[in-house]
Design a protein around this motif. Sequence first.
Motif, short mmCIF file in Angstrom:
data_model
loop_
_atom_site.label_atom_id
_atom_site.label_comp_id
_atom_site.label_asym_id
_atom_site.label_seq_id
_atom_site.Cartn_x
_atom_site.Cartn_y
_atom_site.Cartn_z
N ASP A 260 0.81 -1.22 0.00
CA ASP A 260 0.00 0.00 0.00
C ASP A 260 0.85 1.28 0.00
O ASP A 260 0.30 2.38 0.10
CB ASP A 260 -0.99 0.01 1.17
N TYR A 261 2.15 1.12 -0.10
CA TYR A 261 3.01 2.30 -0.16
C TYR A 261 4.24 1.94 -0.95
O TYR A 261 4.79 0.84 -0.80
CB TYR A 261 3.39 2.74 1.26
N LEU B 263 8.01 3.40 -2.78
CA LEU B 263 9.06 4.40 -2.65
C LEU B 263 10.12 4.17 -3.72
O LEU B 263 10.31 3.05 -4.21
CB LEU B 263 9.74 4.30 -1.28
N PHE C 285 16.35 8.28 0.21
CA PHE C 285 14.96 8.40 -0.20
C PHE C 285 14.80 9.48 -1.27
O PHE C 285 15.39 10.57 -1.17
CB PHE C 285 14.09 8.73 1.02
N THR D 10 1.46 -1.76 5.22
CA THR D 10 1.29 -1.13 6.53
C THR D 10 0.73 -2.13 7.51
O THR D 10 -0.38 -2.63 7.35
CB THR D 10 0.34 0.07 6.44
N ILE D 11 1.54 -2.44 8.54
CA ILE D 11 1.09 -3.33 9.61
C ILE D 11 1.33 -2.58 10.91
O ILE D 11 2.47 -2.32 11.27
CB ILE D 11 1.86 -4.66 9.62
N LYS D 12 0.27 -2.24 11.58
CA LYS D 12 0.39 -1.43 12.78
C LYS D 12 1.27 -2.12 13.81
O LYS D 12 1.16 -3.32 14.05
CB LYS D 12 -0.99 -1.17 13.39
N ALA D 13 2.17 -1.33 14.40
CA ALA D 13 3.06 -1.81 15.46
C ALA D 13 4.02 -2.89 14.99
O ALA D 13 4.56 -3.63 15.80
CB ALA D 13 2.26 -2.32 16.66
N ALA D 14 4.23 -2.99 13.70
CA ALA D 14 5.20 -3.98 13.21
C ALA D 14 6.16 -3.37 12.23
O ALA D 14 6.85 -4.09 11.52
CB ALA D 14 4.47 -5.16 12.57
N GLY D 15 6.21 -2.06 12.18
CA GLY D 15 7.14 -1.40 11.29
C GLY D 15 6.68 -1.45 9.85
O GLY D 15 5.61 -1.95 9.54
N ASN D 16 7.45 -0.90 9.00
CA ASN D 16 7.13 -0.90 7.58
C ASN D 16 8.33 -1.39 6.80
O ASN D 16 9.01 -0.62 6.14
CB ASN D 16 6.74 0.52 7.13
N LYS D 17 8.61 -2.68 6.92
CA LYS D 17 9.78 -3.20 6.22
C LYS D 17 9.57 -3.03 4.73
O LYS D 17 8.46 -3.13 4.21
CB LYS D 17 10.00 -4.67 6.57
N LEU D 18 10.65 -2.74 4.06
CA LEU D 18 10.62 -2.47 2.63
C LEU D 18 11.03 -3.72 1.85
O LEU D 18 11.98 -4.41 2.23
CB LEU D 18 11.54 -1.31 2.28
N PHE E 33 12.44 -4.57 -1.79
CA PHE E 33 13.11 -3.84 -2.86
C PHE E 33 13.15 -4.63 -4.16
O PHE E 33 13.19 -5.87 -4.16
CB PHE E 33 14.57 -3.55 -2.47
N GLY E 34 13.17 -3.88 -5.26
CA GLY E 34 13.50 -4.47 -6.54
C GLY E 34 15.01 -4.58 -6.68
O GLY E 34 15.76 -4.18 -5.79
#
Lengths: 114, 115
Positions: free
Chosen positions: B31-32, B34, B46, B95-103, B105-106
């Motif tokens: 859902d996000y 970068l 970034f 987006t997972i609340k309280a679990a960070g937003n691990k990326l 990558f390509g």
Amino acid sequence: GAGVSQSPRYKVAKRGQDVALRCDPISGHVSLFWYQQALGQGPEFLTYFQNEAQLDKSGLPSDRFFAERPEGSVSTLKIQRTQQEDSAVYLCASSFRDISYEQYFGPGTRLTVT
Amino acid sequence: DQQVKQNSPSLSVQEGRISILNCDYTNSMFDYFLWYKKYPAEGPTFLISISSIKDKNEDGRFTVFLNKSAKHLSLHIVPSQPGDSAVYFCAASVTIKAAGNKLTFGGGTRVLVKP
């Protein structure tokens, strides 16, 4: 202000040795991530800390890999009994909040296992 | 199983022209998105991002487009400058609340802007 710093920048280890890689995140950043980047590939997630709590370690490739962040600031990634396939750049990233998409990366530690 | 793919490993463009970098993903939960830029011996920095509720985001010379139905995003750089020569990574997050937003990558696209 200072960015994310990592040390050492380069590490050569003989197969079977243990190594410890250090990450100093940006002061006040709640979230800290470790990624592994193999040559010619994109970074791959290893583990995630929210303050001192390790909330996600799903990316750690084996039980030889261990990470800690005991006081919620500096973090150490330890690799025991290194293998040649562990050779990679290890990147640390931090972000301000628990839900924050923009992560600030350090320069990485290039680990070569001979 | 590569969830994020950049099918062009390299791109060469003339200074002043447009650079278009492409990225495809398979996980519909993302859902996000970068874009990061990386110079040799430095960590990724970034560049620009977009939420899945939008289809375009613009920041100066950089524009990111998202086509959710095609699971495709692209980065446009106009005009390209020699300092844009770097490796560009597409990344995605759930987006997972309280679990960070691990990326996730390509594999990256190396861009060379020729003067």
